[in-house]
Design an enzyme around this catalytic site. Structure first.
Site, PDB file in Angstrom:
ATOM      1  N   GLY A 263      -0.236 -20.787  46.168  1.00 48.07           N
ATOM      2  CA  GLY A 263       0.649 -20.144  45.205  1.00 48.07           C
ATOM      3  C   GLY A 263       0.138 -20.505  43.819  1.00 48.07           C
ATOM      4  O   GLY A 263      -0.197 -21.671  43.561  1.00 48.07           O
ATOM      5  N   ALA A 264       0.064 -19.508  42.943  1.00 47.43           N
ATOM      6  CA  ALA A 264      -0.626 -19.705  41.661  1.00 47.43           C
ATOM      7  C   ALA A 264      -0.096 -20.906  40.853  1.00 47.43           C
ATOM      8  O   ALA A 264      -0.871 -21.796  40.488  1.00 47.43           O
ATOM      9  CB  ALA A 264      -0.552 -18.407  40.853  1.00 47.43           C
TER      10      ALA A 264
ATOM     11  N   ASP B 285      -0.815 -13.653  40.717  1.00 48.41           N
ATOM     12  CA  ASP B 285      -1.848 -14.686  40.573  1.00 48.41           C
ATOM     13  C   ASP B 285      -2.619 -14.570  39.275  1.00 48.41           C
ATOM     14  O   ASP B 285      -3.158 -15.551  38.776  1.00 48.41           O
ATOM     15  CB  ASP B 285      -2.807 -14.635  41.768  1.00 48.41           C
ATOM     16  CG  ASP B 285      -2.129 -15.213  42.995  1.00 48.41           C
ATOM     17  OD1 ASP B 285      -1.331 -14.483  43.621  1.00 48.41           O
ATOM     18  OD2 ASP B 285      -2.346 -16.397  43.283  1.00 48.41           O
TER      19      ASP B 285
HETATM   20  O1  MRU Z   1      -3.165 -17.083  48.899  1.00 47.13           O
HETATM   21  P1  MRU Z   1      -1.870 -17.592  48.354  1.00 47.13           P
HETATM   22  O2  MRU Z   1      -0.871 -17.927  49.396  1.00 47.13           O
HETATM   23  O3  MRU Z   1      -2.076 -18.725  47.369  1.00 47.13           O
HETATM   24  O4  MRU Z   1      -1.293 -16.358  47.523  1.00 47.13           O
HETATM   25  C1  MRU Z   1      -0.113 -16.533  46.799  1.00 47.13           C
HETATM   26  C2  MRU Z   1       0.427 -15.306  46.221  1.00 47.13           C
HETATM   27  O5  MRU Z   1      -0.163 -14.251  46.266  1.00 47.13           O
HETATM   28  C3  MRU Z   1       1.728 -15.444  45.482  1.00 47.13           C
HETATM   29  O6  MRU Z   1       2.452 -14.249  45.540  1.00 47.13           O
HETATM   30  C4  MRU Z   1       1.426 -15.760  44.022  1.00 47.13           C
HETATM   31  O7  MRU Z   1       0.598 -16.881  43.912  1.00 47.13           O
HETATM   32  C5  MRU Z   1       2.636 -15.974  43.233  1.00 47.13           C
HETATM   33  S1  MRU Z   1       3.320 -17.574  43.471  1.00 47.13           S
HETATM   34  C6  MRU Z   1       4.660 -17.829  42.506  1.00 47.13           C
END
Ligand code: MRU
Length: 350
Positions: free
Chosen positions: A51-52, A241
């Site tokens: 998650g970002a 992201d």
């Molecule tokens: O590959 P991930 O699980 O890190 O991807 C995360 C996402 O796409 C989330 O929607 C994004 O990071 C937003 S988190 C608040």
């Protein structure tokens, strides 16, 4: 998230990044203590922490943990090592800008205090990584409050991937409005896409919402269109992201399909975005690097036996870019931006 669980934090002794291992959820709750650069890198690369915003916070803590292990007191040698560590952690995943945002903030502390020695820099670095963490909490809260102005009690909400507390701090972004709303007495009916191939919706979002007492129904990604046609979805909520200056938004693969479907069915499509996820140096989505991951995630990862033959090619982009025109609004901690985003985002942030 449940009070007892946490996503990422600095250990009490300051010598480690502590995370819940998200690859094991929802079946096993296990915390990891990460002290080495390779372990922090691997935890981000393998989505143990993901998650970002959460990977940004983890990288900030990681820089502080690793700074303490640098043997040189001398400024120039310390700066050189910090730059090397920063570049290494930043190389773990390319798409979420929060990672490089946090690394840059930690490096700026060293750059802005030329001549200080390690023992003088360490307290400043600790304060900076804690600031990244605390600012994220505050942004998530404000985003969640702003999101509540867009929905009403009883609404049906579709989510994709996981943008809750597991992806950030406290409320998260895309799920924050739902979690805060629940505390304030709202009853939403949430449908969560399972989110192939790594199933963040199934494993993480349904877990978080279920534990928060929110009515959540898990669906296959390809069921979303049917639910929209049936009128069960009042709004789509997603995180992001990296958001380009024109509003083009990188988020988990499949987000763009949700947005195209939403446009067709006249359902509002909302992106929840802390300012740490906006990258004004990207003019449009064309400038965003999309992470490509191993085909094993599609073929074997969650199956007892491979679901395709070994020689079959796979293409596994981890993210896609949703065109700005498909986004009804971008909800930030400073307010709600609407198309055209080049103007509305600049007005809020520049
Ligand atoms: O590959 P991930 O699980 O890190 O991807 C995360 C996402 O796409 C989330 O929607 C994004 O990071 C937003 S988190 C608040």
């Amino acid at each position: 998230m449940n009070e007892k669980l946490f996503t990422v934090r600095l250990s009490e002794d300051g010598g480690a990044v502590e995370i819940i291992d998200q690859t094991l959820l929802p079946n096993t709750i296990k915390y990891l203590r990460l002290e080495k650069a390779e372990d922090i890198w691997e935890a981000i690369f393998s989505l143990r922490v993901r998650g970002a915003p959460a990977i940004g916070v983890a990288a900030g803590f990681g820089m502080y943990v690793l700074a303490q292990q640098i043997s040189d007191e001398d400024y120039d040698a310390f700066l050189g090592e910090m730059e090397r560590i920063g570049a290494y952690l930043d190389s773990s995943r390319p798409t979420a800008v929060n990672l490089s945002f946090a690394v840059k903030r930690m490096l700026a502390v060293v750059h802005n205090h030329t001549g200080l020695v390690k023992s003088q820099l360490l307290p400043l670095l600790k304060a900076e990584c804690m600031a990244v963490y605390n600012e994220d909490r505050a942004m998530c809260r404000a985003i969640s409050e702003n999101g509540l102005t867009l929905v009403k009690n009883g609404d049906g909400i579709l989510t994709h991937c996981n943008a809750g507390a597991l992806a950030a701090t406290e409320y998260g972004t895309g799920l924050g409005t739902l979690l805060l709303g629940k505390e304030l007495g709202y009853e939403f009916k949430v449908f969560t896409d399972e989110t192939r191939p790594l199933l963040q919706g199934a494993r993480l979002t349904s877990f978080e919402l279920n534990h928060a007492g929110i009515d959540v129904t898990l669906i296959c990604d390809n069921a979303a269109s049917l639910l929209m046609k049936q009128g069960k979805i009042n709004a789509c909520f997603v995180g992001c992201d990296r958001v380009a200056a024109n509003g083009d938004t990188a988020n988990k693969i499949g987000t763009r399909s949700v947005a195209v479907n939403a446009k067709y069915h006249g359902v509002p499509f909302y992106v929840f975005c802390p300012s740490s996820t906006i990258d004004f140096s990207c003019r449009s989505g064309d400038d965003i690097v999309i992470e490509e991951r191993s085909g094993d995630e599609i073929k074997t990862m969650f199956f007892e036996k491979p679901v395709a033959e070994a020689e079959v090619k796979c293409f596994n982009p981890a993210f896609d870019v949703t065109d700005a025109e498909l986004i009804t609004a971008i909800i930030t901690e400073k307010g709600i931006a609407r198309y055209p985003y080049t103007e509305s985002l600049a007005k809020l942030f520049l």
